[in-house]
Design an enzyme around this catalytic site. Structure first.
Site, mmCIF file in Angstrom:
data_model
loop_
_atom_site.group_PDB
_atom_site.id
_atom_site.type_symbol
_atom_site.label_atom_id
_atom_site.label_comp_id
_atom_site.label_asym_id
_atom_site.label_seq_id
_atom_site.Cartn_x
_atom_site.Cartn_y
_atom_site.Cartn_z
ATOM 1 N N ALA A 49 32.340 -34.675 -49.018
ATOM 2 C CA ALA A 49 30.927 -34.648 -48.602
ATOM 3 C C ALA A 49 30.706 -35.747 -47.580
ATOM 4 C CB ALA A 49 30.020 -34.853 -49.814
ATOM 5 N N GLU A 121 18.394 -35.395 -41.685
ATOM 6 C CA GLU A 121 19.155 -34.152 -41.568
ATOM 7 C C GLU A 121 18.204 -32.968 -41.569
ATOM 8 O OE1 GLU A 121 22.139 -34.152 -44.624
ATOM 9 O OE2 GLU A 121 23.326 -35.682 -43.612
ATOM 10 N N HIS A 243 27.989 -23.379 -44.600
ATOM 11 C CA HIS A 243 27.752 -24.502 -43.692
ATOM 12 C C HIS A 243 27.955 -23.986 -42.279
ATOM 13 C CE1 HIS A 243 27.901 -28.337 -41.696
ATOM 14 N NE2 HIS A 243 27.481 -28.918 -42.809
ATOM 15 N N ARG A 289 19.973 -24.716 -42.746
ATOM 16 C CA ARG A 289 21.341 -24.223 -42.576
ATOM 17 C C ARG A 289 21.451 -22.704 -42.513
ATOM 18 N NH1 ARG A 289 24.803 -28.220 -46.567
ATOM 19 N NH2 ARG A 289 24.596 -30.036 -45.244
ATOM 20 N N HIS A 350 30.176 -22.980 -48.323
ATOM 21 C CA HIS A 350 30.070 -24.420 -48.514
ATOM 22 C C HIS A 350 29.503 -24.829 -49.865
ATOM 23 C CE1 HIS A 350 29.557 -28.586 -47.463
ATOM 24 N NE2 HIS A 350 28.244 -28.532 -47.541
ATOM 25 N N ARG A 385 19.818 -24.636 -50.447
ATOM 26 C CA ARG A 385 19.879 -26.071 -50.728
ATOM 27 C C ARG A 385 19.563 -26.874 -49.469
ATOM 28 N NH1 ARG A 385 23.718 -30.248 -50.052
ATOM 29 N NH2 ARG A 385 25.147 -28.819 -49.022
#
Length: 533
Positions: A49, A121, A243, A289, A350, A385
């Site tokens: 990670a 992020e 991802h 994402r 991911h 997530r």
């Protein structure tokens, strides 16, 4: 037949990532703990990670804002109580990691006060990501491993696969408490028994079910499959996070290019050098994402190209090397200088957003059985997530599970004598090639039919294939001695079936589940819950 080894402990923890090791350290002051690790203790998703861990440390940020960002990313499927609980306990969890010695990046402000450097992020409205350069997971994992190795109450069993949980139902008793597990010692290829008053699954996710994944080899859905076989419900298995940016290079498979790079100004580009994210979302590269992964998938299919490119070379060289030293070195090792060249990237499986259903204490449907970290469905992630909530969930729920186990401890009963594993009717297989072939076939059709973009027809095709595979594997499992590949294949085919069936139930597109047959989001939606028959 040789005498089978039996281990006894107060708590058995299956898995040695951030969740498992955090739980072990919080229980070991009072209880005897065994930590089971499928490979070397450090190996696992935590180690890889990169980005960081979300928590409110900035006075301009708030828990309400962290909650709101998470709910938006979860596309209306998060469970409010789980999100609130996680955000409220985030700072305490991070302070515990800091006390263990995790070296999060710091800086001195204008007044000379030492503060934690916070990055931002995708999906976050504030800078709230604590990080250790671009290798946060590595810093967390190495720190926790050092601590557990020194602890006298923690026994570490490395190179062991868990095979199955031992419950009252399995023993033919009334009730359905969990009493331990059968495990396979990979070094001497023998089955052993571990008896424990409490068992915690911290086995991570199931991304190895897909052909392209950012996860290490151990992420084969073992905990989800074992819990399902033991009678636990699972939820939201259709939501697999891809991802958007995994390095596309034959010499560097499974290597992730952190989202933080887009947070620091990197652009996604087509092979001709033009940007495409502004065409898909006003947030461009900082969109969640699922949107970024679908955009890349769309462009790759539309143009018939093998990859797209992530470009940060417009930033100053020193800035790039300081912020992304690990990625810089890795790319350089395969001939790519990220200070001058764009990085070839593809999406990769991911993160498993669904899993074994638990409450806020990590308790599953089976008494004395807990699930924490990526293996669990807590309701935190909903349909997608948000970045850097995953390591956070590991530590927050390790803390709440530890509190609950210590509360239950005084009234818990001793573990009964557990029967040995019966190996009397099995033989060694001379057909390892069958397992290898099935393994490859499973990952290939999951990628093609149950990937980023789905259709009902593709899902039906995948279900048909997985049912055939399961029959073959079951036959194999009954007749031959266990092996690592056979155990993982058995678990992955089961998890694949759960993913496909969950996806078939969702007649809408939401978050990470996108189907061409139902492209709209339904007005009302709820988690997809599957219950063993």
């Amino acid at each position: 037949m040789h005498h089978q080894k039996e281990h006894r402990c107060d708590v058995l923890i299956v898995g040695s990532g951030a969740a498992g090791l955090s739980l072990a350290l919080q229980l070991a002051q009072d209880l005897s703990v065994i930590v089971l690790s499928k490979g070397p203790l450090r190996e696992g998703s935590t180690l890889y990670a990169q980005g960081g861990i979300a928590a409110v440390f900035d006075e301009n940020d708030s828990i309400a804002s962290h909650v709101n960002d998470t709910l938006i990313a979860g596309a209306g499927l998060c469970e409010d109580a789980a999100v609130q609980f996680t955000a409220e306990n985030a700072k305490t969890a991070m302070e515990w990691l800091i006390d263990q010695g995790v070296p999060f990046d710091q800086y001195r402000d204008d007044d000379g006060v030492l503060k934690y450097h916070l990055t931002r992020e995708g999906g976050h409205s504030h800078r709230r990501i604590l990080h250790a350069a671009d290798a946060t997971g590595r810093a967390v994992q190495i720190t926790l491993v050092d601590q557990v190795r020194r602890h006298p109450n923690i026994r570490l069993l490395e190179n062991y696969n868990a095979i199955d949980l031992i419950t009252d139902a399995k023993l033919g008793n009334e009730g359905n408490k969990c009493h331990g597990a059968y495990v396979w010692n990979r070094d001497n290829e023998q089955v052993e028994v571990i008896a424990a008053r409490f068992v915690a699954l911290a086995t991570g996710g199931a991304s190895k079910v897909y052909l392209y994944t950012s996860n290490p080899d151990v992420a084969s859905g073992d905990g989800i499959a074992m819990a399902w076989r033991a009678g636990c419900r699972v939820a939201n298995m259709e939501f697999n996070q891809f991802h958007p940016t995994s390095l596309y290079h034959p010499d560097a498979q499974n290597y992730l290019i952190t989202e933080a790079m887009r947070g620091e100004g990197a652009y996604l580009k087509r092979p001709d050098g033009t940007r495409f994210m502004p065409d898909f979302d006003e947030r461009a590269e900082l969109a969640p994402r699922d949107i970024v992964a679908r955009a890349i998938d769309f462009e790759m299919k539309r143009l018939g190209v093998a990859c797209v490119y992530l470009d940060i070379s417009h930033q100053p060289k020193d800035f790039i090397i300081e912020h992304f030293p690990t990625i810089y070195a890795k790319c350089l090792s395969v001939g790519i200088d990220i200070t001058k060249q764009p990085i070839p990237v593809v999406p990769a499986a991911h993160y498993t957003c669904g899993g074994v259903m638990t409450n806020l204490n990590g308790q599953t449907d089976i008494p004395n059985l807990y699930a924490i970290g990526e293996v669990a469905y807590t309701g935190l992630h909903g349909a997608n997530r948000m970045a850097s909530n995953s390591l956070l969930e590991c530590v927050v729920f390790a803390q709440s599970a530890a509190r609950n186990i210590l509360q239950q401890w005084p009234t818990s009963t001793a573990t009964p004598q557990l029967p040995a594993w019966d190996e009397s009717r099995v033989s060694n297989s001379d057909e390892e090639v069958v397992i290898t072939h099935n393994w490859h076939e499973l990952r290939m059709f999951m990628w093609d039919f149950v990937g980023i973009v789905r259709t009902t027809k593709r899902l039906e095709r995948a279900l048909h294939r997985v049912e055939l595979l399961q029959r073959e594997i079951q036959e194999y499992y009954r007749h031959f001695r266990v092996s690592n590949n056979l155990l993982e294949l058995r678990n992955l085919t089961m998890v694949a079936e759960l993913i496909i069936k969950s996806a078939m139930r969702r007649k809408e597109s939401r978050g990470l589940h996108y189907t061409l047959d139902y492209p709209e989001q339904a007005a009302h939606s709820s988690p997809t819950i599957l219950k063993p028959e």
